[in-house]
Design a protein around this motif. Sequence first.
Motif: not given
Lengths: 223, 270
Positions: A23, A27, A29, A31, A34, A111, B64, B66-67, B69-70, B105, B109, B112-113, B116-117, B119-120, B183
Amino acid sequence: MYLAIRRNYINATIISFNKLHTFSVKYNSSLKEEPKNYDQIKNISLTPKQKQLIDSMIRIDQAGEIGANYIYKGQMAILGNDKKVGPIIQEMWEQEKYHLKTFDEIIPRYRARPSFLRPIWEAAGFILGVGTAMMGKEAAMACTEAVETVIGEHYNDQLRELLHIENNDISELKKIIKQFRDDELHHLDTAVDFDAKKAPLHGPLTAIIHNGCKAAIWITRRI
Amino acid sequence: MFKQKTACIHQGNVIQPIIWRNVLNKQQNTRKFTSAAEDLKSENSVNEQTHTPPPTPPNPPNPIPAEILRASLPFVNQYGWTIDTLAQGAKTLGYPYISHGLFPRGGAELIDYFLEDCRIKMTNEIFDKMDGLKVHQKIRFACITRLNLTKPYIKKWSEALAIMAQPNNIPMPIEHLAKLVDDMWYLAGDKSADMNWYSKRAILATIYTSTELYMTQDTSPDYIGTFQFLDRRLQDSATFGRLIGEINTFADFAVKSTFGILSSKGIGRF
């Protein structure tokens, strides 16, 4: 302050190399802030592309070992009582069982995704084994010869690709593939020693099996 | 000097950055030939510019994504999974309102972010707390952790589900779900390498999605109803798995005894 920035930068670069973080690559960038993710803690530091390559490799290898296992199983069902080739097939089968067990252990460790068509490979292998064994001992050996040629070649190709990747995580995989390639080529020699070339329709038979195996590899790479 | 700022115009699918400095430089050029003295001055300044190394910009030249989006996520409960939310997020970071054009989108989007976020975050939260638990407890723990991450946005989650169900967005949630379930099983220490690999993931995916759907309609205090629902589904799958195992054993027995009878009659050798 400098150290903190530096650490952030390093974290960001490591993260971008992770499968879990495709991801962030997408993008373009980093993260930052994190926390570390699981792969990173486990020190699996392959790029997503390399991971994909190894994933398909392990899937093909496992499917190949499944096929080989069931071919020997089918041959043993017919030729098990034979005093000449019975013990030889049994011996090769034992080795294939060990190979399959090893790949079953490798799949969760790396995996990798197992092949979705496993039942089909099992059925196809068994039918091939029974069919060739019914044509006679020589045909069974010709089948072994053709299959082991493809598998041995394929292991060799994989090894060549793996040698380009310098990473400690896959050194074990390299060793295993090297050993298994030698085993398979040994089976090939055994099959030739036991009159594989004298089989009826040796040329067409081996050609069909050869291409069938290659098609199976092509499919397994994807599914 | 001019502060280097960029904005983006969204034309079709192409995002074209406008660099304000270039625009302003052009304006300067039109004013250039007013007097000789100014002319010289500007020449000097041009020379200075070429000889000094370019200063590093104080702000990153591009916003950025991602920034943004966050920063947008806190506005989800107010504006939903929409372009407005993205615009608000960009605004809080000091980027122009139209920065949402970076996300062709739109709300998808942001989802989407978010997926993913989450899950991590889930993997990071649970991976070192798994010791000593049984497999079904591990799976339950993972599911609860993940559901808790959706909890703040659950009022707007049905809206997200509607966006994810749009035909052009369908592959995105499926990919995220597959990764999430993978996961979960990995963290639970799953070692299957045959068709169980697929069946386990498929069963867990159905359990997780149905529980999430239940959660959107749940009115019980602190979502107790959702977690009870989850427990019931997990129990169902356990009995289902046992049933399959029993069927397998029975089939195995039946086949073996059939071949045994055949061989006792002298037909074939198996």
